[in-house]
Design a protein around this motif. Sequence first.
Motif, mmCIF file in Angstrom:
data_model
loop_
_atom_site.group_PDB
_atom_site.id
_atom_site.type_symbol
_atom_site.label_atom_id
_atom_site.label_comp_id
_atom_site.label_asym_id
_atom_site.label_seq_id
_atom_site.Cartn_x
_atom_site.Cartn_y
_atom_site.Cartn_z
ATOM 1 N N GLY A 182 0.815 -1.203 0.000
ATOM 2 C CA GLY A 182 0.000 0.000 0.000
ATOM 3 C C GLY A 182 0.850 1.255 0.000
ATOM 4 N N TYR A 183 1.887 1.263 0.849
ATOM 5 C CA TYR A 183 2.776 2.431 0.878
ATOM 6 C C TYR A 183 3.526 2.572 -0.443
ATOM 7 C CZ TYR A 183 1.956 2.638 5.918
ATOM 8 O OH TYR A 183 1.362 2.750 7.153
ATOM 9 N N ALA A 184 3.901 1.444 -1.055
ATOM 10 C CA ALA A 184 4.609 1.502 -2.334
ATOM 11 C C ALA A 184 3.718 2.089 -3.426
ATOM 12 C CB ALA A 184 5.075 0.096 -2.727
ATOM 13 N N ILE A 185 2.445 1.753 -3.411
ATOM 14 C CA ILE A 185 1.526 2.286 -4.422
ATOM 15 C C ILE A 185 1.399 3.796 -4.266
ATOM 16 C CG2 ILE A 185 -0.883 2.320 -5.180
ATOM 17 C CD1 ILE A 185 -1.026 -0.655 -4.469
ATOM 18 N N VAL A 186 1.165 4.264 -3.036
ATOM 19 C CA VAL A 186 0.963 5.701 -2.812
ATOM 20 C C VAL A 186 2.242 6.483 -3.085
ATOM 21 C CG1 VAL A 186 0.340 7.449 -1.106
ATOM 22 C CG2 VAL A 186 -0.866 5.263 -1.134
ATOM 23 N N LEU A 187 3.373 5.989 -2.589
ATOM 24 C CA LEU A 187 4.635 6.702 -2.788
ATOM 25 C C LEU A 187 5.129 6.602 -4.228
ATOM 26 C CD1 LEU A 187 6.479 5.635 0.498
ATOM 27 C CD2 LEU A 187 5.419 7.842 0.013
ATOM 28 N N GLY A 188 4.790 5.502 -4.908
ATOM 29 C CA GLY A 188 5.247 5.328 -6.278
ATOM 30 C C GLY A 188 4.460 6.142 -7.287
#
Length: 403
Positions: A182-188
Amino acid sequence: MSPEERHPRGDPSRGQTTRIGSVRPLSVLLAAIVTLTQVPVASAHGTTGSGGLSQGHGVLLAFVGAVILGGFILLKRTDRITSTTALYGVFVGISITALGAILFEGLSPDPTYTASSMPFPRSWYQPLALLSGLGIMVASFIVGWLRWPSRPRYTFLGILMGLWISYPYLIPGLASDTHPLGYAIVLGTPILVGYVVWKDAGSVIRAVMRDPVARRFGIGVGVVLALFFVSITGYLSFFPEEGFPEEVTVVVLPAIYQLVSWPTLEIAIPHLPFIHIPFFLALSPGQVIVVGMLSALIGLNAALIARHWRVEERAGMTEGTAGSAAIVGTCTCGCCGPLVAKIAVLAAGPSIAAPLYWVFVDSASPLSAVFIVGSFVLFTGSLIYSVQAARQPDQSAAIIPAD
């Protein structure tokens, strides 16, 4: 320095006049805000005391802003004013309209909806999210392969947006609140969007930003809409609420915003100095990423419009303003979503507003994620499209020539 910005050495007052003219719209906006803060506000959210503000004042202010906005566009279209004057007037109109919308939202009563008013059960959310997310990923792969085989970044962006929609139901239970995916999706997302914009529009945007008027207009519109987004979503408020702290409160709490949980700084001040109104602000990394990305994309679109208007004027053109209408339309579409439910309450009553709320505003609804994802794609697409259109050789005026 552009030709229109050059002036003879013997005319030192012209530079001063230009600076004063650029500050005037901001001064008008600040004066309007200060004036409104001196009016007694609601004693509770959605109600007003005698002589206080109401949601009608917000509607009236938004109407005045829209009239100013449309009036300056019409004056520019008919060559009654210069493009620079039109841009300053449009900025004032946008600012007043946004302020009116914030007042309307803040002073409107918050309707409550029961589960019985849902258009369909929440058990539909999971298949809707998975199907829509998977559909977007498959469509992005097919369209990217057929239409843009040399630009795989478009396919990757579409796949990432599909993951954004499907994610809450890919990771079951509470684990999705803190899962690394989830964090990777938002930060990416801002990284990939920024790469697409830099790769396909970077040179033109850098040229546009060398125009001081276009730069100021784009930054101003981006800042105004950032304040609009934060206020509409309730993360910034100047309106009294029931249960508001009676003393200054600063806390950091975990809160889920856009897929995962983020540490959120909350600041509550019962009475701001001198203006005696409450102040509430909540900031989290997820909020800064989403609002910052949307505002930056809209600001870049606005800067392109400003530069296009000024190039048209230099080339002696008047018919090309319709080309900017698509950008204005996409920005308008993306900005009005948070107000849909409350406007529907006034227009058609709670029976019509309730389904809209559950479908588009409920944070658990996959369609609310579709709205966010659609805004990213819409603003990025309009930016790339307008830059590519400006590069076409058959265009009589282009954005590429820079000062």
